[in-house]
Design a protein around this motif. Structure first.
Motif, PDB file in Angstrom:
ATOM      1  N   VAL A 139       0.830  -1.205   0.000  1.00 26.28           N
ATOM      2  CA  VAL A 139       0.000   0.000   0.000  1.00 26.28           C
ATOM      3  C   VAL A 139       0.861   1.250   0.000  1.00 26.28           C
ATOM      4  O   VAL A 139       0.645   2.193  -0.777  1.00 26.28           O
ATOM      5  N   LEU A 140       1.866   1.267   0.860  1.00 30.85           N
ATOM      6  CA  LEU A 140       2.694   2.463   1.003  1.00 30.85           C
ATOM      7  C   LEU A 140       3.990   2.066   1.712  1.00 30.85           C
ATOM      8  O   LEU A 140       3.961   1.380   2.738  1.00 30.85           O
ATOM      9  N   HIS A 141       5.121   2.487   1.156  1.00 27.68           N
ATOM     10  CA  HIS A 141       6.382   2.213   1.837  1.00 27.68           C
ATOM     11  C   HIS A 141       7.484   3.150   1.343  1.00 27.68           C
ATOM     12  O   HIS A 141       7.390   3.727   0.257  1.00 27.68           O
ATOM     13  N   ALA A 199      -4.200  13.201  -5.156  1.00 30.77           N
ATOM     14  CA  ALA A 199      -5.500  13.886  -5.178  1.00 30.77           C
ATOM     15  C   ALA A 199      -6.126  13.903  -3.788  1.00 30.77           C
ATOM     16  O   ALA A 199      -6.728  14.904  -3.367  1.00 30.77           O
ATOM     17  N   PHE A 200      -5.998  12.794  -3.060  1.00 31.16           N
ATOM     18  CA  PHE A 200      -6.528  12.710  -1.696  1.00 31.16           C
ATOM     19  C   PHE A 200      -5.863  13.759  -0.802  1.00 31.16           C
ATOM     20  O   PHE A 200      -6.534  14.462  -0.030  1.00 31.16           O
ATOM     21  N   LEU A 201      -4.549  13.880  -0.912  1.00 37.15           N
ATOM     22  CA  LEU A 201      -3.820  14.848  -0.087  1.00 37.15           C
ATOM     23  C   LEU A 201      -4.162  16.285  -0.478  1.00 37.15           C
ATOM     24  O   LEU A 201      -4.325  17.153   0.388  1.00 37.15           O
ATOM     25  N   LEU A 202      -4.298  16.532  -1.782  1.00 36.62           N
ATOM     26  CA  LEU A 202      -4.639  17.890  -2.224  1.00 36.62           C
ATOM     27  C   LEU A 202      -6.004  18.304  -1.700  1.00 36.62           C
ATOM     28  O   LEU A 202      -6.208  19.453  -1.289  1.00 36.62           O
ATOM     29  N   ASP A 203      -6.946  17.372  -1.697  1.00 37.48           N
ATOM     30  CA  ASP A 203      -8.284  17.661  -1.197  1.00 37.48           C
ATOM     31  C   ASP A 203      -8.268  18.033   0.278  1.00 37.48           C
ATOM     32  O   ASP A 203      -9.189  18.697   0.770  1.00 37.48           O
ATOM     33  N   ARG A 204      -7.213  17.627   0.978  1.00 39.88           N
ATOM     34  CA  ARG A 204      -7.089  17.910   2.416  1.00 39.88           C
ATOM     35  C   ARG A 204      -6.033  18.967   2.719  1.00 39.88           C
ATOM     36  O   ARG A 204      -5.596  19.113   3.859  1.00 39.88           O
ATOM     37  N   GLY A 205      -5.597  19.673   1.654  1.00 38.85           N
ATOM     38  CA  GLY A 205      -4.771  20.851   1.866  1.00 38.85           C
ATOM     39  C   GLY A 205      -3.273  20.679   1.703  1.00 38.85           C
ATOM     40  O   GLY A 205      -2.508  21.567   2.082  1.00 38.85           O
ATOM     41  N   PHE A 206      -2.835  19.547   1.102  1.00 41.09           N
ATOM     42  CA  PHE A 206      -1.398  19.307   0.948  1.00 41.09           C
ATOM     43  C   PHE A 206      -1.041  19.112  -0.524  1.00 41.09           C
ATOM     44  O   PHE A 206      -1.648  18.276  -1.207  1.00 41.09           O
ATOM     45  N   ILE A 207      -0.071  19.865  -1.005  1.00 42.19           N
ATOM     46  CA  ILE A 207       0.425  19.688  -2.368  1.00 42.19           C
ATOM     47  C   ILE A 207       1.569  18.692  -2.318  1.00 42.19           C
ATOM     48  O   ILE A 207       2.669  18.994  -1.861  1.00 42.19           O
ATOM     49  N   GLN A 232      -4.728   8.085   7.201  1.00 45.96           N
ATOM     50  CA  GLN A 232      -6.145   7.982   6.848  1.00 45.96           C
ATOM     51  C   GLN A 232      -6.320   7.359   5.465  1.00 45.96           C
ATOM     52  O   GLN A 232      -7.197   6.507   5.261  1.00 45.96           O
ATOM     53  N   TRP A 233      -5.490   7.781   4.527  1.00 46.17           N
ATOM     54  CA  TRP A 233      -5.584   7.244   3.174  1.00 46.17           C
ATOM     55  C   TRP A 233      -5.259   5.752   3.165  1.00 46.17           C
ATOM     56  O   TRP A 233      -5.953   4.955   2.523  1.00 46.17           O
ATOM     57  N   ALA A 234      -4.215   5.361   3.891  1.00 40.79           N
ATOM     58  CA  ALA A 234      -3.826   3.948   3.938  1.00 40.79           C
ATOM     59  C   ALA A 234      -4.933   3.097   4.556  1.00 40.79           C
ATOM     60  O   ALA A 234      -5.240   1.999   4.060  1.00 40.79           O
ATOM     61  N   GLU A 235      -5.553   3.591   5.604  1.00 34.97           N
ATOM     62  CA  GLU A 235      -6.647   2.850   6.228  1.00 34.97           C
ATOM     63  C   GLU A 235      -7.831   2.707   5.271  1.00 34.97           C
ATOM     64  O   GLU A 235      -8.484   1.649   5.222  1.00 34.97           O
ATOM     65  N   MET A 236      -8.102   3.769   4.517  1.00 34.87           N
ATOM     66  CA  MET A 236      -9.189   3.720   3.542  1.00 34.87           C
ATOM     67  C   MET A 236      -8.890   2.664   2.473  1.00 34.87           C
ATOM     68  O   MET A 236      -9.766   1.890   2.078  1.00 34.87           O
ATOM     69  N   LYS A 237      -7.643   2.612   2.016  1.00 35.44           N
ATOM     70  CA  LYS A 237      -7.258   1.617   1.019  1.00 35.44           C
ATOM     71  C   LYS A 237      -7.416   0.199   1.563  1.00 35.44           C
ATOM     72  O   LYS A 237      -7.916  -0.696   0.874  1.00 35.44           O
ATOM     73  N   LEU A 238      -7.000   0.004   2.791  1.00 34.28           N
ATOM     74  CA  LEU A 238      -7.108  -1.325   3.396  1.00 34.28           C
ATOM     75  C   LEU A 238      -8.570  -1.733   3.571  1.00 34.28           C
ATOM     76  O   LEU A 238      -8.934  -2.894   3.343  1.00 34.28           O
ATOM     77  N   ASP A 239      -9.423  -0.780   3.957  1.00 40.83           N
ATOM     78  CA  ASP A 239     -10.855  -1.075   4.094  1.00 40.83           C
ATOM     79  C   ASP A 239     -11.455  -1.463   2.748  1.00 40.83           C
ATOM     80  O   ASP A 239     -12.268  -2.402   2.663  1.00 40.83           O
ATOM     81  N   ASP A 240     -11.064  -0.741   1.679  1.00 45.22           N
ATOM     82  CA  ASP A 240     -11.568  -1.057   0.339  1.00 45.22           C
ATOM     83  C   ASP A 240     -11.163  -2.475  -0.070  1.00 45.22           C
ATOM     84  O   ASP A 240     -11.965  -3.227  -0.650  1.00 45.22           O
ATOM     85  N   GLU A 241      -9.909  -2.830   0.226  1.00 43.69           N
ATOM     86  CA  GLU A 241      -9.435  -4.171  -0.107  1.00 43.69           C
ATOM     87  C   GLU A 241     -10.206  -5.248   0.662  1.00 43.69           C
ATOM     88  O   GLU A 241     -10.536  -6.303   0.114  1.00 43.69           O
ATOM     89  N   LYS A 242     -10.510  -4.973   1.918  1.00 40.44           N
ATOM     90  CA  LYS A 242     -11.276  -5.941   2.717  1.00 40.44           C
ATOM     91  C   LYS A 242     -12.664  -6.137   2.127  1.00 40.44           C
ATOM     92  O   LYS A 242     -13.172  -7.266   2.061  1.00 40.44           O
TER      93      LYS A 242
END
Length: 438
Positions: free
Chosen positions: A337-339, A376-384, A422-432
């Motif tokens: 997912v992320l490393h 895109a997820f990060l930009l939506d929450r204020g991070f470039i 938060q993004w990683a948890e969302m990805k893991l939930d989607d996979e489940k």
């Protein structure tokens, strides 16, 4: 639409199909926008320094010529201001001579397209800047004499050196060029310079070596007053050698931590003269404008001051902080997912008085198979945070790249890491959920 537009359009569609399409993005990073820029190479936050701004405006007001240089260095563009700045860099970086260029790209292309000759060898780290490759493609060096070695791998360099030295004779006069960077911009890892130089020394006599180190991402940040990693290690070739002096050419660029534009190539007087005579990007380009020369003088005043030291210390502190947060976060997230890339080699001697054995890097490459979605997820929450995809990185190396700046608050960095979680948890939930439906 013309036939040309139609043909080019089809090629662009192919790039879109591969998720490799690029476009220019504009971001409002004013305080009112609530956007935090984690993509800028302004590592020392010098572009927002109030003292630098005041110094620059003061010098502009007392200077008669502030705009264009009016010509190339060979025509009307070689002014006392340009020569004075080169002299300052020559002394500051402890170099035999210095030559200004309009960009690091121009400097690398100029050097590698002209200096290596047809009987020479050019060995380069596989991840060295693209400008080195562009220069070599325009050079006289045959393709079979341009050889990559595995990134930051002394053993791979040794294998290449064994291969090429076995082909030579005792009377071989060719030069072996070795090109690398001190800090790489995608993984944020350092070159193990001492080990690589030791390896080269075992196979090639010093008089046949030419080591070229690109310090684009370390200029201003590392070493005494930002003189760079090569200087800190005492490896720069100079008339007054402090150490081994095994690095012949250094490229210091001004578009990143320095916050301006342009570059300086630190080299011998002979190489400098050769480039002035043969390097087309230098010969046919208008010289840096006076406004940039003035800005660079002001920046170096800051880099050599207490403010410069404080900014470097702040950046190193933030680097240590974000790594500690990410270590905690990534310990509970599957690498798929992320490393982060593997831990970089610790390249510097323990007894270095200027560099810690493992200095912090302002660059973090977070690998993920879905970099556009994460960006895109990060930009939506204020991070470039920009995605990096092939061909900039090899397939499988897709990532988002985080760049730190000395002026950032730790609370902002904490928010970014929490959002990554938060993004990683969302990805893991989607996979489940997907697995549950199977």
């Amino acid at each position: 639409m013309t036939g040309l537009d139609a043909r080019l359009g089809r090629l662009l569609e192919g790039r879109k199909d591969k998720n490799r399409f690029r476009s220019l993005k504009e971001y409002d990073t004013s305080p009112e926008s609530n956007l935090v820029d984690f993509s800028s190479n302004d590592y020392l936050s010098l572009t927002s320094s109030s003292s630098l701004r005041q110094s620059y405006l003061s010098r502009l007001s007392s200077t008669t010529s502030i705009f264009g240089s009016t010509g190339s260095r060979l025509l009307s563009g070689c002014t006392p201001s340009h020569s004075s700045l080169e002299k300052r860099f020559q002394e500051f970086f402890n170099s035999p001579s210095a030559l200004l260029f309009n960009s690091g790209w121009d400097a690398n292309v100029s050097f590698f397209s002209t200096v290596p000759q047809s009987t020479d060898w050019v060995i380069f780290d596989e991840l060295v800047h693209a400008s080195v490759h562009s220069g070599l493609r325009a050079s006289r060096v045959p393709l079979d004499r341009r050889i990559p070695f595995d990134h930051n791998d002394p053993q791979s360099l040794e294998d290449v050196l064994k291969r090429i030295t076995s082909q030579g004779s005792s009377t071989d006069k060719s030069t072996v060029f070795v090109a690398m960077e001190s800090l790489y911009s995608m993984d944020g890892d350092f070159s193990p310079l001492p080990s690589l130089l030791d390896t080269l020394e075992r196979f090639v006599p010093r008089e046949r070596q030419c080591v070229v180190v690109d310090e684009a991402h370390s200029t201003g940040v590392y070493g005494e007053q930002g003189r760079g990693i090569v200087h800190a290690l005492g490896e720069e070739a100079s008339e007054n050698r402090r150490g081994k002096g095994r690095v012949d050419i250094r490229l210091m660029t001004f578009g990143k931590a320095v916050g301006c534009s342009g570059a300086v190539l630190l080299c011998s007087p002979t190489v400098r003269s050769f480039l002035i005579n043969f390097a087309r990007p230098l010969i046919f380009s208008t010289a840096l404008p006076h406004s940039t020369i003035i800005a660079l003088e002001c920046v170096w005043d800051v880099l050599q001051s207490e403010e410069g030291d404080q900014r470097r210390l702040s950046l190193m502190s933030l680097s240590s902080y974000v790594h500690s947060l990410l270590d905690q976060l990534l310990s509970r997230i599957p690498p798929a997912v992320l490393h982060l890339p593997p831990d970089p080699i610790i390249p510097f001697p323990q007894n270095s008085s200027v560099l810690p054995s493992k200095p912090g890097s302002p660059i973090l490459g977070l690998l993920t198979p879905t970099p556009h979605a994460l960006s895109a997820f990060l930009l939506d929450r204020g991070f470039i945070v920009r995605p990096v995809v092939p061909p900039t990185v090899p397939p499988g190396g897709e990532r988002v790249r985080i760049c730190l700046r000395a002026g950032m608050e730790k609370t902002v960095i904490k928010r970014l890491v929490d959002t990554l979680g938060q993004w990683a948890e969302m990805k893991l939930d989607d996979e489940k959920q997907v697995r549950a439906k199977l």
